[in-house]
Design a protein around this motif. Structure first.
Motif, PDB file in Angstrom:
ATOM      1  N   ILE A   5       0.829  -1.201   0.000  1.00 38.71           N
ATOM      2  CA  ILE A   5       0.000   0.000   0.000  1.00 38.71           C
ATOM      3  C   ILE A   5       0.867   1.256   0.000  1.00 38.71           C
ATOM      4  O   ILE A   5       0.569   2.230  -0.697  1.00 38.71           O
ATOM      5  CB  ILE A   5      -0.977  -0.025   1.197  1.00 38.71           C
ATOM      6  CG1 ILE A   5      -1.990  -1.143   0.972  1.00 38.71           C
ATOM      7  CG2 ILE A   5      -1.684   1.309   1.354  1.00 38.71           C
ATOM      8  CD1 ILE A   5      -2.971  -1.349   2.089  1.00 38.71           C
ATOM      9  N   GLY A   6       1.962   1.237   0.742  1.00 45.40           N
ATOM     10  CA  GLY A   6       2.881   2.378   0.733  1.00 45.40           C
ATOM     11  C   GLY A   6       3.481   2.615  -0.643  1.00 45.40           C
ATOM     12  O   GLY A   6       3.621   3.759  -1.095  1.00 45.40           O
ATOM     13  N   TYR A   7       3.849   1.544  -1.323  1.00 41.21           N
ATOM     14  CA  TYR A   7       4.434   1.666  -2.664  1.00 41.21           C
ATOM     15  C   TYR A   7       3.406   2.172  -3.663  1.00 41.21           C
ATOM     16  O   TYR A   7       3.726   2.984  -4.529  1.00 41.21           O
ATOM     17  CB  TYR A   7       4.990   0.310  -3.103  1.00 41.21           C
ATOM     18  CG  TYR A   7       6.006   0.412  -4.210  1.00 41.21           C
ATOM     19  CD1 TYR A   7       7.342   0.636  -3.919  1.00 41.21           C
ATOM     20  CD2 TYR A   7       5.646   0.282  -5.543  1.00 41.21           C
ATOM     21  CE1 TYR A   7       8.282   0.722  -4.917  1.00 41.21           C
ATOM     22  CE2 TYR A   7       6.576   0.369  -6.554  1.00 41.21           C
ATOM     23  CZ  TYR A   7       7.891   0.596  -6.239  1.00 41.21           C
ATOM     24  OH  TYR A   7       8.818   0.688  -7.237  1.00 41.21           O
ATOM     25  N   LEU A   8       2.167   1.674  -3.547  1.00 44.30           N
ATOM     26  CA  LEU A   8       1.103   2.174  -4.427  1.00 44.30           C
ATOM     27  C   LEU A   8       0.918   3.673  -4.261  1.00 44.30           C
ATOM     28  O   LEU A   8       0.758   4.405  -5.247  1.00 44.30           O
ATOM     29  CB  LEU A   8      -0.222   1.469  -4.128  1.00 44.30           C
ATOM     30  CG  LEU A   8      -0.468   0.112  -4.728  1.00 44.30           C
ATOM     31  CD1 LEU A   8      -1.813  -0.427  -4.252  1.00 44.30           C
ATOM     32  CD2 LEU A   8      -0.430   0.155  -6.239  1.00 44.30           C
ATOM     33  N   GLN A   9       0.932   4.133  -3.026  1.00 48.17           N
ATOM     34  CA  GLN A   9       0.732   5.558  -2.782  1.00 48.17           C
ATOM     35  C   GLN A   9       1.939   6.372  -3.216  1.00 48.17           C
ATOM     36  O   GLN A   9       1.786   7.422  -3.832  1.00 48.17           O
ATOM     37  CB  GLN A   9       0.437   5.800  -1.292  1.00 48.17           C
ATOM     38  CG  GLN A   9       0.245   7.240  -0.925  1.00 48.17           C
ATOM     39  CD  GLN A   9      -0.911   7.897  -1.642  1.00 48.17           C
ATOM     40  OE1 GLN A   9      -1.824   7.241  -2.105  1.00 48.17           O
ATOM     41  NE2 GLN A   9      -0.864   9.200  -1.737  1.00 48.17           N
ATOM     42  N   PHE A  10       3.129   5.898  -2.912  1.00 44.27           N
ATOM     43  CA  PHE A  10       4.333   6.664  -3.216  1.00 44.27           C
ATOM     44  C   PHE A  10       4.597   6.754  -4.720  1.00 44.27           C
ATOM     45  O   PHE A  10       4.872   7.825  -5.250  1.00 44.27           O
ATOM     46  CB  PHE A  10       5.549   6.039  -2.520  1.00 44.27           C
ATOM     47  CG  PHE A  10       6.826   6.750  -2.804  1.00 44.27           C
ATOM     48  CD1 PHE A  10       7.104   7.951  -2.174  1.00 44.27           C
ATOM     49  CD2 PHE A  10       7.743   6.232  -3.700  1.00 44.27           C
ATOM     50  CE1 PHE A  10       8.285   8.627  -2.442  1.00 44.27           C
ATOM     51  CE2 PHE A  10       8.923   6.886  -3.972  1.00 44.27           C
ATOM     52  CZ  PHE A  10       9.195   8.099  -3.342  1.00 44.27           C
ATOM     53  N   GLU A  11       4.507   5.649  -5.396  1.00 41.71           N
ATOM     54  CA  GLU A  11       4.889   5.618  -6.805  1.00 41.71           C
ATOM     55  C   GLU A  11       3.751   6.017  -7.740  1.00 41.71           C
ATOM     56  O   GLU A  11       3.963   6.711  -8.726  1.00 41.71           O
ATOM     57  CB  GLU A  11       5.404   4.222  -7.170  1.00 41.71           C
ATOM     58  CG  GLU A  11       6.081   4.142  -8.510  1.00 41.71           C
ATOM     59  CD  GLU A  11       7.282   5.059  -8.619  1.00 41.71           C
ATOM     60  OE1 GLU A  11       7.425   5.696  -9.682  1.00 41.71           O
ATOM     61  OE2 GLU A  11       8.068   5.139  -7.665  1.00 41.71           O
TER      62      GLU A  11
ATOM     63  N   ALA B  81      -4.161   6.130   2.873  1.00 41.20           N
ATOM     64  CA  ALA B  81      -3.317   4.943   2.723  1.00 41.20           C
ATOM     65  C   ALA B  81      -2.948   4.383   4.097  1.00 41.20           C
ATOM     66  O   ALA B  81      -2.981   3.164   4.313  1.00 41.20           O
ATOM     67  CB  ALA B  81      -2.051   5.278   1.938  1.00 41.20           C
ATOM     68  N   THR B  82      -2.630   5.258   5.015  1.00 43.54           N
ATOM     69  CA  THR B  82      -2.292   4.833   6.370  1.00 43.54           C
ATOM     70  C   THR B  82      -3.510   4.241   7.073  1.00 43.54           C
ATOM     71  O   THR B  82      -3.415   3.213   7.754  1.00 43.54           O
ATOM     72  CB  THR B  82      -1.752   6.023   7.178  1.00 43.54           C
ATOM     73  OG1 THR B  82      -0.684   6.614   6.456  1.00 43.54           O
ATOM     74  CG2 THR B  82      -1.266   5.592   8.541  1.00 43.54           C
TER      75      THR B  82
END
Length: 157
Positions: free
Chosen positions: A119-125, A136-137
């Protein structure tokens, strides 16, 4: 009730012989300890280091691997870990659960770490949730909170 009192009670009730009582007292005096917690901590650290190592490997080689491959692999592995946990878990209860195998805890922890990464990667990238970083958190928090209580796992909580 400690071990010495329990041994005395067994002796008084005639459940053990005097010889067994003396052997049991000698064993209690040696004060043995379990290495279960130490091994469990070592395995938890191993899962954490595995997730961290994979993160570093991906970070250093992202140009060769590709973002879609990373997201797909992370999502599929996380899903596989949770599917394994659902298949191996006992039904939900409000009592404390004893999990069926030692791998269960580590698969759940690995799946949780991979979910956070996914989920962090989806949001960041890809800015999957737009500019709403808190969403996201929050989604990650809700999923892991539910998993921690469903599977009765303090490490995920």
């Amino acid at each position: 009730m400690n071990e010495k009192e329990l041994a005395n009670q067994w002796l008084n009730e005639g459940l053990i012989t005097e010889d067994s009582f003396s052997k049991l007292n000698e064993h209690i005096k040696l004060n043995p300890f379990s290495v279960h917690r130490h091994l469990q901590i070592a395995l938890y650290l191993g899962v954490t280091f595995l997730a961290a190592g994979l993160g570093i490997l991906i970070y250093k080689n992202i140009s060769n691997i590709g973002h879609i491959t990373v997201v797909s692999a992370t999502g599929i592995l996380s899903l596989a870990c949770f599917v394994y946990c659902f298949l191996q878990s006992k039904p939900f209860t409000f009592e404390r659960l004893v999990h069926p195998s030692v791998w269960f805890d580590y698969m759940l922890l690995l799946g949780s770490l991979l979910l956070v990464t996914f989920i962090g990667y989806l949001q960041f990238e890809f800015k999957f949730f737009g500019e709403q970083y808190g969403l996201a958190t929050f989604i990650t928090c809700v999923i892991l909170f539910a998993a921690a209580y469903y599977f009765d796992h303090l490490g995920v909580l």
